[in-house]
Design a protein around this motif. Structure first.
Motif, mmCIF file in Angstrom:
data_model
loop_
_atom_site.group_PDB
_atom_site.id
_atom_site.type_symbol
_atom_site.label_atom_id
_atom_site.label_comp_id
_atom_site.label_asym_id
_atom_site.label_seq_id
_atom_site.Cartn_x
_atom_site.Cartn_y
_atom_site.Cartn_z
ATOM 1 N N ALA A 149 0.774 -1.721 -0.216
ATOM 2 C CA ALA A 149 -0.165 0.153 -0.084
ATOM 3 C C ALA A 149 1.106 1.352 -0.144
ATOM 4 C CB ALA A 149 -1.233 0.054 0.934
ATOM 5 N N PRO A 150 0.532 1.987 -0.803
ATOM 6 C CA PRO A 150 1.901 3.298 -1.518
ATOM 7 C C PRO A 150 1.611 4.134 0.217
ATOM 8 C CG PRO A 150 0.530 3.059 -2.890
ATOM 9 C CD PRO A 150 -0.026 2.147 -2.203
ATOM 10 N N SER A 151 0.534 4.044 0.995
ATOM 11 C CA SER A 151 0.504 4.856 1.958
ATOM 12 C C SER A 151 0.962 4.381 3.062
ATOM 13 C CB SER A 151 -1.383 5.021 2.206
ATOM 14 O OG SER A 151 -1.639 3.926 2.470
ATOM 15 N N SER A 152 1.761 2.988 3.193
ATOM 16 C CA SER A 152 2.395 2.061 4.600
ATOM 17 C C SER A 152 3.837 2.785 4.262
ATOM 18 C CB SER A 152 2.249 0.560 4.307
ATOM 19 O OG SER A 152 2.931 0.667 5.009
ATOM 20 N N PRO A 153 4.425 3.402 5.396
ATOM 21 C CA PRO A 153 5.527 3.911 6.102
ATOM 22 C C PRO A 153 6.829 2.973 6.100
ATOM 23 C CG PRO A 153 4.444 3.306 8.060
ATOM 24 C CD PRO A 153 3.861 3.734 7.298
ATOM 25 N N ASN A 154 5.913 1.052 5.340
ATOM 26 C CA ASN A 154 6.944 -0.079 5.364
ATOM 27 C C ASN A 154 7.377 -0.142 3.579
ATOM 28 O OD1 ASN A 154 8.059 -0.006 7.790
ATOM 29 N ND2 ASN A 154 6.055 -0.984 8.180
ATOM 30 N N TYR A 155 6.065 0.879 2.732
ATOM 31 C CA TYR A 155 6.152 0.423 1.499
ATOM 32 C C TYR A 155 7.719 0.119 0.533
ATOM 33 C CZ TYR A 155 4.126 1.318 -3.459
ATOM 34 O OH TYR A 155 3.599 1.382 -4.570
ATOM 35 N N LEU A 156 6.703 -0.908 -0.058
ATOM 36 C CA LEU A 156 8.432 -1.297 -0.963
ATOM 37 C C LEU A 156 8.230 -1.807 -2.581
ATOM 38 C CD1 LEU A 156 9.342 -4.579 1.043
ATOM 39 C CD2 LEU A 156 10.779 -2.310 1.288
ATOM 40 N N GLY A 157 6.452 -1.140 -2.835
ATOM 41 C CA GLY A 157 6.545 -1.638 -4.140
ATOM 42 C C GLY A 157 6.957 -0.498 -4.872
ATOM 43 N N ASP A 158 7.453 0.591 -4.778
ATOM 44 C CA ASP A 158 8.481 1.009 -5.756
ATOM 45 C C ASP A 158 9.961 0.531 -5.997
ATOM 46 O OD1 ASP A 158 8.688 1.613 -3.331
ATOM 47 O OD2 ASP A 158 8.151 4.157 -3.163
ATOM 48 N N LEU A 159 10.539 0.044 -5.362
ATOM 49 C CA LEU A 159 11.520 -0.465 -5.377
ATOM 50 C C LEU A 159 11.816 -1.153 -6.338
ATOM 51 C CD1 LEU A 159 12.639 -1.249 -1.047
ATOM 52 C CD2 LEU A 159 12.576 0.695 -2.746
ATOM 53 N N ASN A 160 12.379 -1.096 -7.039
ATOM 54 C CA ASN A 160 13.417 -1.300 -8.282
ATOM 55 C C ASN A 160 13.674 -3.399 -8.333
ATOM 56 O OD1 ASN A 160 13.248 0.518 -10.031
ATOM 57 N ND2 ASN A 160 15.697 1.165 -9.868
ATOM 58 N N HIS A 161 13.435 -3.718 -7.533
ATOM 59 C CA HIS A 161 14.021 -5.408 -7.476
ATOM 60 C C HIS A 161 13.500 -5.647 -6.468
ATOM 61 C CE1 HIS A 161 18.283 -5.427 -9.250
ATOM 62 N NE2 HIS A 161 18.486 -3.902 -8.413
ATOM 63 N N VAL A 162 12.349 -5.403 -6.085
ATOM 64 C CA VAL A 162 10.882 -6.416 -5.348
ATOM 65 C C VAL A 162 10.221 -6.293 -6.441
ATOM 66 C CG1 VAL A 162 9.114 -5.546 -3.855
ATOM 67 C CG2 VAL A 162 11.460 -4.606 -3.243
ATOM 68 N N SER A 163 9.966 -8.031 -6.452
ATOM 69 C CA SER A 163 9.175 -8.529 -6.878
ATOM 70 C C SER A 163 7.499 -7.916 -6.607
ATOM 71 C CB SER A 163 9.346 -9.629 -6.858
ATOM 72 O OG SER A 163 7.978 -10.845 -7.744
ATOM 73 N N LYS A 164 7.010 -8.542 -7.329
ATOM 74 C CA LYS A 164 5.352 -7.927 -7.439
ATOM 75 C C LYS A 164 4.228 -8.646 -7.320
ATOM 76 C CE LYS A 164 6.142 -3.010 -8.421
ATOM 77 N NZ LYS A 164 7.072 -3.189 -8.460
ATOM 78 N N VAL A 165 5.326 -9.445 -5.509
ATOM 79 C CA VAL A 165 4.642 -11.026 -5.346
ATOM 80 C C VAL A 165 4.130 -10.783 -3.814
ATOM 81 C CG1 VAL A 165 5.129 -13.247 -4.865
ATOM 82 C CG2 VAL A 165 5.655 -12.096 -6.703
#
Length: 506
Positions: free
Chosen positions: A272-288
């Motif tokens: 969730a982009p609003s989360s302080p622990n958001y990781l979805g925008d990192l290049n190496h994080v799989s969308k899984v």
């Protein structure tokens, strides 16, 4: 492709055993235009026995590798289950500590991958490297490296497990751990092994303080800190690897806080982009998002409800997929099955097949992974079992191996699950799912019958361009045994798993 709807129903003649028996009809309808998840892989782990088995006599370890990885046929029969992912354990270094490691079972102590000079720790990891290369030679499509604990030289207590149920990785060593992992990937590349994925944490909800194995707990904040450090290190070192998060210990930790308020609700926490622990925008994080199916499979209606809830939560994030990254039969199964004692037969295999079916067809998992590919234990945790001998011994195939093979051998990466509806009054017991290849030239149907009577099948309205190639049967007497299929006169045997493979007519 034009909508293809065809019905399957069970007919009278019992061709596999040569006698007829009355049984209920099952009608299944498949719609190839209604599509669900694309399958990424089926896999298993090299922990922990491969460090020894990989140094067994050549003929035996090659035979074990063939069972796990081969896609070859002999007289129409598969020689192996054709895994498409191999999971390689990045050890923390407890093996070098021996009994001082605090891990009593030496088979659960793992070697560090690197020496002090940064080179691969040979010969200590030779066994693991042998099997990883065997997987590659057999054409296994994907390789993943996973970490149960940071290396012991970076942990607070210099051991591979926590002393107090809190993370054993001090904040000041997070970057060093990330750089250590980058160095491992570079060194593996020198040996022609290039894992595409890294899983940095394993079941972070558990305390990992009993010394039963290498392990480390993390809060969501600590997971995010580590993943960000890994992402930066991979960027700096030009490591082309995707990071898998977060191997939750149970699937409900993905969508609720449950009893671990700082370690739960991980879909929201990490994507969730609003989360302080958001990781979805990192290049190496799989969308899984990944989790393990333990403790959530019984009873069947509860299993279904939890997986429906998981799927609904994942759907809220359109680009996100779900991987089931670890399972074997543990305890807590509501009296359905006990994890203790080996079971090389069909009872355990049919239970596992039901779990696979529900993970794929209800949770919409795009990947499914078993835990110990090779087990020395008297437990329902192995696809293949071995004598607990570090230098040699016998090995034993389980029906759980071949039950997984009914899926993994024929449903290849890129296949997509398609809609299948059942009209059977036994729908909750007879499981069926269908998959279509990306080029729509092949279709696979997997049927699971745990009942004590056969089920009649009749396939109607098969499109002209499709023909059945073969059926593959797993039961007490067969292991992916090829069967000639008469679509007009077919019966699905009791207590068995049957995979039907269709292809375009030539």
């Amino acid at each position: 492709m034009k909508k293809l709807i065809f019905s399957l129903c069970f007919s009278y003649c019992f061709i596999f055993y040569g006698f007829a028996q009355e049984s209920e009809k099952l009608i299944l309808s498949i719609d190839t235009e209604t599509k669900y998840q694309i399958i990424d892989h089926f896999g298993a782990s090299d922990a922990w026995s491969i460090q020894f088995v990989g140094n067994w006599p050549e003929v035996k370890k090659k035979a074990i590798a063939k069972l796990l990885f081969s896609k070859e046929m002999s007289h129409g029969k598969p020689l192996g289950i054709g895994l498409s992912m191999w999971r390689m354990n990045l050890g923390a270094g407890a093996a070098a500590q021996g009994s001082e490691s605090g891990i009593k079972d030496e088979w659960r102590r793992a070697s560090s991958f690197l020496k002090a000079d940064g080179s691969l720790n040979l010969p200590e990891i030779d066994g693991q490297l042998w099997f990883a290369n065997a997987a590659k030679e057999h054409g296994v499509e994907k390789l993943l490296l996973f970490s149960n604990s940071p290396p012991v030289h970076l942990t607070k207590n210099e051991k591979g497990y926590s002393s107090d149920g809190n993370s054993n990785l001090p904040d000041e060593n997070v970057d060093a751990f990330a750089d250590y992992v980058s160095q491992v990937f570079k060194e593996l590349g020198k040996h022609s092994l290039n894992p595409e994925y890294f899983s940095p944490v394993n079941e972070p909800q558990w305390d990992w303080k009993d010394g039963g194995q290498e392990g480390n707990p993390y809060t969501n904040q600590e997971v995010a800190m580590l993943v960000r450090a890994l992402n930066s290190s991979f960027e700096n070192e030009k490591i082309k690897v995707k990071i898998d998060v977060a191997e939750a210990g149970k699937i409900n930790y993905l969508f609720e806080l449950s009893d671990k308020p700082k370690r739960g609700n991980q879909i929201q926490e990490f994507f969730a982009p609003s989360s302080p622990n958001y990781l979805g925008d990192l290049n190496h994080v799989s969308k899984v998002i990944s989790a393990h199916s333990y403790f959530t499979t019984s009873p069947s209606n509860t299993s279904v409800a939890m997986r429906q809830r998981l799927h609904e939560e994942v759907k809220r994030f359109p680009a996100l997929s779900y991987w089931m990254t670890e399972y074997c039969i543990l305890g807590g199964n509501e009296g359905e099955i006990n994890g203790g004692k080996r079971d090389l037969g069909m009872d355990a295999a049919l239970y596992v097949a039901r779990v696979i079916h529900q993970d794929l067809s209800v949770a919409n998992a795009s990947a499914w992974n078993w835990w110990l590919a090779v087990s020395p234990y008297d437990y329902k945790d192995g696809l293949i079992y071995i004598d607990k001998n570090k230098t040699n011994g016998d090995f034993y195939e389980s029906k759980m191996l071949w039950a997984l093979g009914n899926f993994s051998r024929f449903i290849r990466p890129g296949f997509q699950r398609i809609a299948l509806k059942s009209s059977s009054p036994n729908e909750e017991k007879i499981n069926a799912s269908a998959y279509l290849s990306s080029d729509q030239e092949e279709m696979v149907i997997v049927l699971i019958n745990p009942e004590n009577q056969p089920k009649e099948i009749q396939l109607n309205q098969l499109p002209d361009q499709f023909q059945i190639v073969k059926g593959y049967l797993t039961n007490e007497n067969s292991s992916l045994e090829p069967k000639l299929i008469d679509l007009k006169n077919l019966t699905f045997p009791e207590k068995s798993i049957l995979t039907l493979v269709f292809s375009l007519k030539k």
